[in-house]
Design a protein around this motif. Structure first.
Motif, PDB file in Angstrom:
ATOM      1  N   ALA A  33       1.911  -8.271 -11.105  1.00 20.85           N
ATOM      2  CA  ALA A  33       0.905  -7.652 -10.237  1.00 20.85           C
ATOM      3  C   ALA A  33       1.317  -7.764  -8.766  1.00 20.85           C
ATOM      4  O   ALA A  33       1.140  -6.813  -7.990  1.00 20.85           O
ATOM      5  N   ARG A  34       1.890  -8.895  -8.387  1.00 27.63           N
ATOM      6  CA  ARG A  34       2.327  -9.065  -6.994  1.00 27.63           C
ATOM      7  C   ARG A  34       3.480  -8.121  -6.669  1.00 27.63           C
ATOM      8  O   ARG A  34       3.539  -7.582  -5.570  1.00 27.63           O
ATOM      9  N   VAL A  35       4.387  -7.955  -7.612  1.00 30.29           N
ATOM     10  CA  VAL A  35       5.501  -7.025  -7.397  1.00 30.29           C
ATOM     11  C   VAL A  35       4.973  -5.607  -7.254  1.00 30.29           C
ATOM     12  O   VAL A  35       5.395  -4.864  -6.351  1.00 30.29           O
ATOM     13  N   ASP A  36       4.040  -5.224  -8.124  1.00 26.61           N
ATOM     14  CA  ASP A  36       3.444  -3.889  -8.032  1.00 26.61           C
ATOM     15  C   ASP A  36       2.707  -3.702  -6.705  1.00 26.61           C
ATOM     16  O   ASP A  36       2.815  -2.651  -6.071  1.00 26.61           O
ATOM     17  N   ALA A  37       1.969  -4.711  -6.285  1.00 24.53           N
ATOM     18  CA  ALA A  37       1.232  -4.632  -5.024  1.00 24.53           C
ATOM     19  C   ALA A  37       2.191  -4.497  -3.848  1.00 24.53           C
ATOM     20  O   ALA A  37       1.947  -3.707  -2.920  1.00 24.53           O
ATOM     21  N   LYS A  38       3.282  -5.238  -3.889  1.00 21.55           N
ATOM     22  CA  LYS A  38       4.271  -5.150  -2.807  1.00 21.55           C
ATOM     23  C   LYS A  38       4.870  -3.753  -2.763  1.00 21.55           C
ATOM     24  O   LYS A  38       5.026  -3.172  -1.679  1.00 21.55           O
ATOM     25  N   ASP A  39       5.199  -3.193  -3.918  1.00 24.74           N
ATOM     26  CA  ASP A  39       5.739  -1.837  -3.969  1.00 24.74           C
ATOM     27  C   ASP A  39       4.744  -0.832  -3.403  1.00 24.74           C
ATOM     28  O   ASP A  39       5.123   0.072  -2.639  1.00 24.74           O
ATOM     29  N   ASP A  40       3.478  -0.992  -3.759  1.00 29.48           N
ATOM     30  CA  ASP A  40       2.443  -0.092  -3.243  1.00 29.48           C
ATOM     31  C   ASP A  40       2.320  -0.201  -1.728  1.00 29.48           C
ATOM     32  O   ASP A  40       2.169   0.817  -1.029  1.00 29.48           O
ATOM     33  N   LYS A  41       2.388  -1.413  -1.207  1.00 28.56           N
ATOM     34  CA  LYS A  41       2.294  -1.617   0.240  1.00 28.56           C
ATOM     35  C   LYS A  41       3.470  -0.971   0.961  1.00 28.56           C
ATOM     36  O   LYS A  41       3.294  -0.326   2.003  1.00 28.56           O
TER      37      LYS A  41
END
Length: 180
Positions: free
Chosen positions: A139-147
């Motif tokens: 989830a953190r990796v996905d959130a970072k990609d989204d940011k």
């Protein structure tokens, strides 16, 4: 021209040797850890031969648990992936459960039942933690990609307000900054 070509070849060879050496070091460390774990297991198991009954079973289970801990952690370090770390945690949870269950073998009646239930609860908790931690990291990796995507779009939008060479430079800078 030949000097430039020769220099590029030397640099390329040096870089590839460095990358190969780093990968080779990881492989050597992993192999050494596995061999050490195997040797330590054999030594610990031989010490268990002098014991009889449930204490012998516990001794062997402890030796096996130590080996699995070492091998699983070495493999996770060698592969250096989320899946490898999660797999290592699951392997460790399973071997710890086996050890705890073996320790329960010397008990009788309700005490034994409670001990086995506690071992099972510990295993379920460890496996759940491993699964949850994996989901958190994903989830953190996905959130970072989204940011990063949102920031890139923002930079491009800012560039749209410019004109001519400034706009082109702005787009180039944004692409460079975000690796696009």
């Amino acid at each position: 021209m030949n000097k430039k070509l020769a220099m590029m070849l030397v640099c390329t060879a040096t870089l590839s040797t460095t990358v190969w050496a780093a990968a080779d070091e990881k492989s050597i460390a992993y192999t050494a850890a596995k061999e050490t774990a195997s040797t330590d297991f054999k030594l610990a198991k031989s010490k268990c031969d002098a014991i009889t009954g449930n204490p012998k079973d516990v001794c062997i289970a402890e030796a096996k648990a130590t080996r699995v801990h070492t091998e699983a952690n070495a493999k996770a370090t060698y592969k250096n992936t989320l899946a490898a770390r999660t797999s290592a945690r699951k392997d460790i949870a399973n071997v710890d459960y086996d050890l705890e269950k073996t320790k329960c073998g010397s008990m009788n009646g309700n005490d034994k039942d409670v001990c086995i239930k506690q071992a099972s609860a510990n295993k379920v908790a460890a496996l759940a933690d491993a699964k949850a931690d994996k989901k958190v990291v994903e989830a953190r990796v996905d959130a970072k990609d989204d940011k990063v995507k949102a920031e890139y779009k923002l930079e491009l939008e800012k560039c749209d307000a410019l004109a001519g060479q400034g706009k082109d430079n702005c787009f180039a800078a944004a692409k460079s900054k975000f690796g696009k």
